[in-house]
Structures are given as structure tokens and as C-alpha cells.
Design a protein around this motif. Structure first.
Motif, mmCIF file in Angstrom:
data_model
loop_
_atom_site.group_PDB
_atom_site.id
_atom_site.type_symbol
_atom_site.label_atom_id
_atom_site.label_comp_id
_atom_site.label_asym_id
_atom_site.label_seq_id
_atom_site.Cartn_x
_atom_site.Cartn_y
_atom_site.Cartn_z
ATOM 1 N N THR A 9 -5.518 5.235 -1.728
ATOM 2 C CA THR A 9 -4.090 5.528 -1.552
ATOM 3 C C THR A 9 -3.719 6.829 -2.232
ATOM 4 N N GLY A 13 -3.222 8.744 0.973
ATOM 5 C CA GLY A 13 -1.947 8.167 1.379
ATOM 6 C C GLY A 13 -0.742 9.028 1.123
ATOM 7 N N ARG A 14 0.258 8.825 1.971
ATOM 8 C CA ARG A 14 1.568 9.457 1.798
ATOM 9 C C ARG A 14 2.591 8.341 1.707
ATOM 10 N N TYR A 15 3.354 8.301 0.622
ATOM 11 C CA TYR A 15 4.339 7.253 0.381
ATOM 12 C C TYR A 15 5.446 7.333 1.424
ATOM 13 N N TYR A 26 2.562 2.923 2.817
ATOM 14 C CA TYR A 26 1.921 4.224 2.910
ATOM 15 C C TYR A 26 1.390 4.461 4.317
#
Length: 118
Positions: A9, A13-15, A26
């Protein structure tokens, strides 16, 4: 949540947002899988799929491009808030007369005749 999930994450990952239960959502930054980005949730507490509200469920499963949080905030007054599955917990629904509730079942009305074998 495992250490591997946290590292994945953090790197990939991008919140996108979070819900009222504290779950965080995400999506992948670059990786495309079958022409769409990967989406996932990091649960707060025990991972339980029924903790995902409908507006986020639709987003997770690529039914919508954006989470439906705006529509959920404009929900009618009669609509109850989302609850996870409470079966097996102390908050589970138990009807009156249930053994775990230590209640007595209401007596049957006069139209009931128990079957007895001959």
C-alpha cells in the motif's frame, strides 16, 4: 493487516478515502489490470467484508468511478445507517424466547395441536 500489505500500500497505493468505520480505501497508482486500476481496503480492526458500506462496495467492485459518499450523506431520514453482520457477537439479534436470552416463548394459541405419533 500484514506487513506485506502495508508495504504494498505504501509503495503502490493512492489513498482515496475512508468510511465511518475507520476503513481506508486505496487504488493503484500506475498498475493497470485488465484495463482498470486495482482497488482495495485496509480494515480497521478485524477484517470483515460486511463492514464495507454500500457506497464503498460499489466503488471497490468498479460499479462506479467515484465512491457514492455524497449520495449516502443525502440519504432519506427513514434509511438506517449501515451495520456490519453482528451474528456471533453479543449484539446479535435474538428473538424473544431464545434460549440465550433466557426468555419464555409465548404460549401457542388454541388453533395449535401438537402432533403425536400413534
Amino acid at each position: 493487516m500484514t506487513l506485506g500489505t502495508r508495504i504494498f500500500t505504501w509503495i503502490c497505493g493512492r489513498y482515496v478515502g475512508s468510511d465511518g468505520f475507520g476503513n481506508r480505501y486505496y487504488q493503484s497508482r500506475r498498475m493497470r489490470r485488465y484495463g482498470r486500476e486495482k482497488r482495495w481496503v485496509l480494515f480497521k480492526g478485524t477484517p470483515e467484508a460486511s463492514k464495507i458500506p454500500p457506497e464503498w462496495h460499489a466503488w471497490l467492485h468498479h460499479m462506479t468511478e467515484k465512491p457514492l459518499t455524497e449520495q449516502a450523506s443525502r440519504a432519506p431520514a427513514w434509511q438506517r445507517p449501515h451495520l456490519p453482520n453482528l451474528s456471533g457477537t453479543p449484539l446479535a439479534y435474538l428473538p424473544s424466547g431464545h434460549d440465550l436470552k433466557r426468555g419464555q416463548r409465548a404460549r401457542a394459541t388454541g388453533d395449535y395441536e401438537p402432533w403425536t405419533p400413534d
